[in-house]
Design an enzyme around this catalytic site. Structure first.
Site, mmCIF file in Angstrom:
data_model
loop_
_atom_site.group_PDB
_atom_site.id
_atom_site.type_symbol
_atom_site.label_atom_id
_atom_site.label_comp_id
_atom_site.label_asym_id
_atom_site.label_seq_id
_atom_site.Cartn_x
_atom_site.Cartn_y
_atom_site.Cartn_z
ATOM 1 N N TYR A 1 13.253 30.453 56.836
ATOM 2 C CA TYR A 1 14.662 30.642 56.492
ATOM 3 C C TYR A 1 15.031 29.788 55.268
ATOM 4 O O TYR A 1 14.201 29.076 54.698
ATOM 5 C CB TYR A 1 15.544 30.310 57.699
ATOM 6 C CG TYR A 1 15.463 31.357 58.797
ATOM 7 C CD1 TYR A 1 15.907 32.663 58.572
ATOM 8 C CD2 TYR A 1 14.942 31.060 60.057
ATOM 9 C CE1 TYR A 1 15.841 33.633 59.569
ATOM 10 C CE2 TYR A 1 14.872 32.024 61.057
ATOM 11 C CZ TYR A 1 15.327 33.308 60.808
ATOM 12 O OH TYR A 1 15.252 34.267 61.787
ATOM 13 N N HIS B 1 8.558 33.973 59.421
ATOM 14 C CA HIS B 1 8.646 35.312 60.021
ATOM 15 C C HIS B 1 7.770 36.324 59.294
ATOM 16 O O HIS B 1 7.349 37.301 59.885
ATOM 17 C CB HIS B 1 10.093 35.798 60.053
ATOM 18 C CG HIS B 1 10.904 35.129 61.122
ATOM 19 N ND1 HIS B 1 10.397 34.850 62.368
ATOM 20 C CD2 HIS B 1 12.176 34.669 61.139
ATOM 21 C CE1 HIS B 1 11.324 34.258 63.104
ATOM 22 N NE2 HIS B 1 12.410 34.126 62.377
#
Ligand code: NAP
Ligand code: SF4
Length: 675
Positions: free
Chosen positions: A168, A254
């Protein structure tokens, strides 16, 4: 009573506050906050607080609109939001719990056109290219983090978790993979670290000393050009100096092509990474990923891998995880099998999360299991997931339940799933159901083929007789080298060296995996790391082995076929399908769609391709396994109908198409809740 988990249940003194044990419920994005049904949100967290967890972290709250994971993502944007979150924190505190709010800025992972990042580099998991921030833009992001933390404090939270991992926003500044800046926010390590340090420093200044700040730090990025371990240590020390109270472990971005939480990842697969940081900082460290039993958690702490353990999905499966461990009844904990089917797969399909083994997760106010007003006698036929969950729930409500199954063991199709390499967690699920049946007082009649006559005298009859394999009607399928997936997974036949699997649904993939795998890497951490190319981040940036993935050789040559022209495996789990496809690819399994099955011969399978039945080919095979889907097993239900006995039909016996344990357990629980 002796405490079997002395490390896990020990309090943790943070100076200004004490956590009652070493268990953190890690952040999960459930979709609850977006419903704005604050009673429902509060009950979700309060239920877990009552279950004894030491500290909880909410799902990610956006610090601003551009940083939201998707448009409309929840955050504390105004006084009304603060008042609503107050409902949650009050309820948690009344229940004796503590809760931190996670501040999650998605950066280039945000699924929205206004997303921002250190550099304008699109992520592989979002279609939206981010805007590169200028100096003012960066200052605004810092201010928004600080404002979110101050509002969290006003809303009654015990602290915040600053999300700095999983690729992130803050993580994106740390590595050159995503940060190409040449100003004071990019280039040298000092510059790349500047933003996370600035955020923590300014949050601490704003919230004061007696407020928990957890910083979730990416300890192994698992992406090219990720951080070295020296950089991780340097950052950890700087974040401590900036004012963090606790460091939590983040594993993998991710976009990493390495599974980090799926069921095929070995338990506690990354505890060794956190352990490398132990002793390098003075604040407590939390470890994470694939820790799902009190025994495993205790082991991790006893071995000095961390000061605290984070588990997230296990608290969907069982809110009373800690309370049950504390009274020595770990065997009654509903286990998270790390399937992702009702939690993350739902999140990524914009559906409310729940849990395959506990349909009441996130539905605490909606799916209630209250004592029955007038207890009934209930006969249930079929001890697969639908029948088991219905029997347990009905008996818990005070009904007198008799559960029949022809087999001599409970579990139904779960017993086949547990044979598949990487699905070992199903053993624990079947064991749990066995314990829960006894606890609930269900009378179990195994090895008994229930007949319609036997069922006639009960107040309610529930048919959960499951499925039978579909007959694909392929000419030559009666030849001796053609077998059913049931024979293979139950070990009744041993397949030859060259195998064709007909049908590429969940079961076809499972069977292919079973056929090509020797020892399960899920049971062998070094083998699993070798298979996926994971190494010590001290040896290689980001923990990616320079040799890449090196799986063991396949034990058989397998071809997986389907008639649909689409890519095989496209309909597998949203967050796990890629893992199954990648595993089979690594093992050299050929996956082919658009196939017509013309005839099976002693040599193999004659096929043609496409609607025009072109290119006729003989695919040689020693063994052909049929995995062509399933049909409802309704013979008993039909016989009851003939006798005029009413019954409820659940699970695969109801609808076989796209049946899975999630639907079966959900349907069984919901029916039993209203009987
Ligand atoms: P499925 O997912 O419905 O797949 C059936 C397969 O058989 C398809 O590939 C289908 O493809 C083929 N097929 C259907 N009719 C056929 C016919 N007449 N002749 C030849 N092939 C035919 O069923 P399943 O694999 O049996 O799995 C059952 C359920 O268990 C699934 O819903 C699945 O979700 C669940 N499950 C899930 C997992 C998981 O990993 N999450 C694992 C195991 C099982 P074509 O029609 O294109 O040939
Ligand atoms: Fe665990 Fe599966 Fe439940 Fe998710 S759905 S919490 S992974 S058991």
């Amino acid at each position: 009573m002796t405490n079997a988990y002395p490390h896990l249940l020990a309090p943790l003194d943070l100076g200004f506050t004490t956590l009652k044990n070493r268990v953190l419920m890690g952040s999960m994005h459930t979709g609850l906050e977006e419903t704005r049904d604050w009673n429902r949100v509060a009950e979700f967290y309060a239920t877990r607080a009552r279950g004894g967890v030491g500290l909880m972290v909410t799902g990610g709250m956006a610090p601003n609109r551009e940083g939201g994971v998707f448009p409309g993502a929840a955050g504390l944007f105004n006084d009304e939001d603060i008042a609503n979150h107050r409902i949650v924190t009050d309820r948690v505190h009344e229940a004796g719990g503590k809760i931190c709010m996670q501040i999650l800025h998605a950066g280039r992972y945000a699924y929205g056109k206004d997303c921002v990042a250190p550099s304008a580099i699109k992520s592989p998991i979002s279609p939206f290219p981010p805007k590169e921030l200028d100096e003012d833009g960066i200052e605004k992001q810092i201010t928004d983090f600080v404002t979110a933390a101050v509002r969290a404090r006003e809303a009654g939270y015990d602290g915040v978790e600053v999300m700095g991992s999983e690729g992130y926003f803050l993580n994106q500044f740390l590595v050159t993979h995503t940060n190409k800046r040449t100003d004071r926010w990019g280039g040298s390590l000092e510059n790349r670290m500047r933003l996370p340090i600035e955020v923590v420093t300014r949050v601490r200044e704003a919230v004061g000393p007696d407020f928990i700040i957890i910083y979730r730090l990416s300890m192994i990025d698992l992406v090219p050009n990720g951080q070295t371990f020296d950089e991780v240590v340097t950052l950890a020390k700087a974040i401590e100096a900036a004012g963090a109270t606790i460091l939590n472990t983040g594993i993998g971005w991710h976009e990493a092509r390495i599974p980090t939480i799926a069921t095929s990842v070995p338990r506690r697969a990354f505890a060794w990474v956190t352990k490398k940081l132990m002793g390098q900082v003075g604040i407590p460290l939390i470890t994470s990923n694939r820790i799902n039993t009190p025994q495993v958690a205790e082991g991790v702490l006893a071995e000095g891998c961390a000061d605290m353990v984070s588990m997230a999905r296990p608290f969907l499966a069982d809110p009373d995880f800690v309370a049950k461990a504390a009274v020595g009844r770990a065997d009654t904990i509903a286990p998270c099998i790390a399937c992702n089917q009702a939690c993350l797969d739902h999140t990524f399909s914009s559906k409310m999360s729940s849990c395959l083994v506990n349909p009441r997760a996130c539905a605490e106010t909606e799916l209630t299991v209250a004592p029955a007003a007038s207890p009934k006698t209930i006969a249930l036929v079929g001890a697969g997931p639908a029948g088991l969950s219905a029997a347990i729930t009905a008996a818990e409500r005070g009904h007198k339940v008799v559960l029949f199954d022809m087999a001599t063991e409970i579990g139904g199709q779960l017993n086949m799933a547990k044979q598949v390499p990487g699905k070992e967690e199903f053993h624990g699920l079947v064991d749990y159901f066995g314990t829960a049946l006894v606890e609930a007082g269900v009378e179990l009649r195994l090895g008994t083929a229930a007949t319609a006559d036997m069922l006639a005298g009960y107040d309610e009859v529930v048919i959960a007789t499951g499925v039978i394999p579909r007959d694909p009607g392929i000419p030559g399928q009666d030849l001796p080298h053609v077998v059913s997936y049931i024979d293979v997974l139950r070990g009744k036949v041993t397949a030859g060296k060259t195998v064709i699997v007909i049908g590429a649904g969940g079961i076809g993939f499972d069977v292919a995996e079973y056929l090509v795998t020797g020892g399960s890497p899920t049971e062998d951490l070094p083998a699993w790391m070798r298979e996926w190319g994971v190494t010590d981040p001290e040896q290689a940036r980001g923990g990616l082995s320079p040799d890449g993935p090196r799986p063991d050789a396949a034990t058989r040559a397998v071809t997986l076929l389907q008639r649909k022209a689409e890519k095989p495996g496209r309909r597998l789990g949203k967050t796990t399908g890629w893992i199954h496809r990648a595993t089979l690819q690594m093992k050299g399994v050929k996956m082919v769609g658009g196939v017509n099955y013309e005839e099976i011969t002693a040599e193999g399978l004659r096929v043609s391709y496409g609607e025009a039945r072109e290119n006729p080919t003989l695919l040689a095979a020693d063994t052909i396994v049929l995995c062509a889907g399933q049909l409802p097993e309704r013979s008993l239900a039909d016989a009851l109908g003939d006798l005029g006995v009413a019954c409820h039909i659940i699970g695969g016996a109801d609808v076989a198409a796209e049946l899975d344990a999630k639907r079966a357990i959900d349907q069984g629980t919901r029916l039993a809740a209203v009987l």
